[in-house]
Design a protein around this motif. Structure first.
Motif, PDB file in Angstrom:
ATOM      1  N   ASP A 275       0.832  -1.213   0.000  1.00 33.38           N
ATOM      2  CA  ASP A 275       0.000   0.000   0.000  1.00 33.38           C
ATOM      3  C   ASP A 275       0.864   1.259   0.000  1.00 33.38           C
ATOM      4  OD1 ASP A 275      -2.183  -1.647   0.058  1.00 33.38           O
ATOM      5  OD2 ASP A 275      -2.747  -1.224   2.141  1.00 33.38           O
ATOM      6  N   ILE A 276       1.973   1.220   0.759  1.00 35.21           N
ATOM      7  CA  ILE A 276       2.851   2.397   0.803  1.00 35.21           C
ATOM      8  C   ILE A 276       3.498   2.617  -0.562  1.00 35.21           C
ATOM      9  CG2 ILE A 276       4.919   3.415   1.881  1.00 35.21           C
ATOM     10  CD1 ILE A 276       2.564   3.316   3.774  1.00 35.21           C
ATOM     11  N   HIS A 278       2.234   1.929  -3.400  1.00 34.09           N
ATOM     12  CA  HIS A 278       1.217   2.510  -4.284  1.00 34.09           C
ATOM     13  C   HIS A 278       0.940   3.974  -3.924  1.00 34.09           C
ATOM     14  CE1 HIS A 278       0.364  -0.992  -6.699  1.00 34.09           C
ATOM     15  NE2 HIS A 278       0.278  -1.738  -5.610  1.00 34.09           N
ATOM     16  N   VAL A 281       3.565   5.933  -5.641  1.00 27.86           N
ATOM     17  CA  VAL A 281       3.208   6.047  -7.062  1.00 27.86           C
ATOM     18  C   VAL A 281       2.231   7.205  -7.273  1.00 27.86           C
ATOM     19  CG1 VAL A 281       1.851   4.910  -8.897  1.00 27.86           C
ATOM     20  CG2 VAL A 281       3.645   3.636  -7.667  1.00 27.86           C
TER      21      VAL A 281
END
Lengths: 398, 398
Positions: A275-276, A278, A281
């Motif tokens: 998640d981090i 992403h 990104v």
């Protein structure tokens, strides 16, 4: 009477691919299903350091990695040693003293100045450094990238500085699957790299096993390797030669995404990004949207860490953005490591435009600020990791 | 004197695709770039409920969704209304009373028994239910899936029960892009569905915008749509007809992965799955590895929630695994909703074999236990959501 020991000590760099290698067509020779391209990182911040020594007095080949003795049984390491000796013999150059040296046993001592297996391409740096050191020890000249390739595929790109292509090659024996420098470290001196270390956890699937499964199961990987990468390689080489950062950045991000896309298309699926990752990104795309052009590129290897390519001028503001969205513990003096740069706090209205919530402190462990640098380096004898008896100067007692 | 109001009340089901729809070749008619296939879920657990009413006394078309009035300006809704009226007129069937009815204004009132926009295909259920209700109101017979398709692509699959194929079609006017029942809800009565609700957050990219960007930017999507999906559709239809759960499960998981793979290959990339989603994926593969065959299949839509297909016999043990790896707050009496089933605690040695750490309480919000069910249903008048004056029986004051 002490037996003579000959040794060489070298450093070798990490490389970070912008066109990704994922998938072998030959497991033993380590031949890839597509070409790849990387930037070699400066050894001030990240490097492997290796001393190799040979002596008639050594009773067996031995190796120490980061202070702990390791087996040399690994077939890849055996291939590397065999190939270096074969080449030295073939050239009849032998060593500086004696062809006998080729029959001597070797001691290898290597250490990284960064955590291993954290997705920071430690094996590439280590193997490139080992092969370079051995080539100096046995006076092997010419291209050694194919030997490094047999030690750890992407290690072949770490034998040169600057931007380096690993040609796919066509031959069955792998003789044309070699690294080639696309541009030296002096070609684009403004290029900077920020490594955002998200986590030093072990990978859930190692890259060797992962790419095997992808080759076997992903219908998209074949299409990528055959149809997409060849075009991207050409476009990337052109972008680097022209120093066209926008094209470089877009291709880098697209290729990182496609590599992780293929991992997800693998069965069972592989997910290296978290998640981090992403969130990083999304931050990068939001920053680029603000500048109305790509000033920053992310790329992710087989792990959650982000590697950001950018030009020197943008470093202070980008660090400011990162500090805002990924705040750090103010007691952590080691949060930004490497090259010095003062983060510049972005204006509030600029931050308001970016639809991402700041993460809790600790989402990032630390940041390494580095640049594109040269290939492996030969050091003076005083830097040796082995003492006069051929044993490590420092050992961790297991 | 009160003006006559004619009304129909219906329910419509959610469907969960096992071969995914992602990408349109015609934005206006909502024509897909590949065929897709889904299971229709039982309306006991998840359903939209809609009352449509027509009256010469209504002054304009009005719509209420989940208690709040909404604009009917949406071009997709307008297309649906126009198409239903056109078809009613063409058949000259008119309504039971009067062709005049086709000129009357309509009131629409709809509500879901589950949260909207949480990645639970609420628009598919809502649109299928609306079109079905309108078809009852205006006495339109025959296949109405193409009308539902124009309201919300995958809604066309919700007009039938059991397992439903959405044929891609070839015609420019979309006349052959329709839904077709592959097997009724009675064909494979053991099939069960567990929906693991990971988060009810809003999506970071809506599916309409997301698939547009994928069609424009993902080189892998084109390959998927043209080369991979046609083969998978055939294999999936065969697996369902033969009730071959293993093949059904493997195809379902591979196709979910490839859909998310293509999302990641989109530029900028789209990531709907979260770390928790990926942990569910690993748990499912670990459970299947334990059974030495696929007894459980995950599929993820444009959101982080997992939808698990499995056979009735495996429900208790799978619920036991889920409760172990995704423990729930013991005060949450609503943790497992829907069909009753007592979780069976897996043996400790079996749990030890699975290399996943149990997650903190709260990683999952709740679980819905349901099964494959029938298509839309016509209800008795007493279930109407509109009162005798054509106004909602319950309204939320905004």
């Amino acid at each position: 009477m002490s037996v003579k020991i000959i040794s060489k000590t070298c450093t070798g760099p990490v490389n970070i691919a912008v066109i990704k290698y994922w998938g072998k067509r030959d497991e033993k020779l380590i031949l890839p299903i597509n070409a790849s391209l990387s930037g070699t990182l400066d050894q001030q911040q990240l490097r492997a350091k290796t001393t190799v020594a040979a002596s008639a007095g050594f009773t067996k080949d031995r190796m120490w990695l980061n202070g702990q003795e390791q087996s040399l049984d690994n077939p890849r390491l055996q291939n590397v040693l065999k190939e270096i000796r074969r080449r030295a013999r073939k050239r009849k150059s032998g060593c500086e003293d004696d062809l006998d040296m080729l029959t001597w046993r070797v001691h290898i001592c290597s250490e990284n100045n960064f955590p291993t297996a954290a997705g920071l391409a430690s094996s590439a740096a280590g193997l490139a450094c080992l092969v370079f050191s051995l080539s100096k020890l046995f006076n092997v000249d010419g291209d050694i990238s194919d030997i490094a390739r047999q030690g750890s595929g992407s290690a072949c790109r770490s034998v040169y500085g600057g931007f380096v292509e690993w040609e796919m090659g066509k031959e069955k024996d792998g003789s044309d699957s070699v690294a080639r420098q696309v541009a030296s470290e002096n070609h684009w001196p403004e290029m900077r790299v920020l490594i955002l270390v998200v986590s030093a956890d072990k990978k859930h699937v190692g890259s060797t096993a992962g790419m095997q499964t992808s080759v076997k199961t992903s219908p998209l990987l074949k299409h990528r390797a055959e149809k997409i990468v060849p075009e991207r390689m050409q476009a990337m080489i052109e972008a680097i030669q022209k120093k066209d950062f926008e094209s470089f950045a877009d291709l880098t991000m697209k290729d990182s995404n496609q590599f992780h896309s293929v991992c997800l298309d693998t069965y069972p699926p592989i997910s290296y990004m978290t998640d981090i990752s992403h969130k990083i990104v999304r931050m990068v795309h939001a920053i680029n949207a603000h500048f109305k052009k790509s000033v920053l590129a992310y790329t992710f290897d087989a792990g959650p860490n982000a590697c950001l390519y950018l030009l020197e001028d943008h470093v202070p503001l980008v660090l400011g953005f990162i500090n805002h969205f990924f705040p750090y513990d103010v007691n952590n003096e080691q949060y930004i490591r490497g090259l010095l740069s003062e983060p510049q706090k972005p204006e509030q209205k600029l931050l308001n435009d970016i639809p991402i919530n700041p993460q809790p402190v600790g989402a990032l462990q630390y940041i390494i600020h580095t640049k594109v640098g040269p290939g492996p380096q030969l050091l003076e004898e005083e830097h040796s990791l082995l003492d006069v008896s051929g044993m490590p100067t420092s050992l961790i007692n297991a």
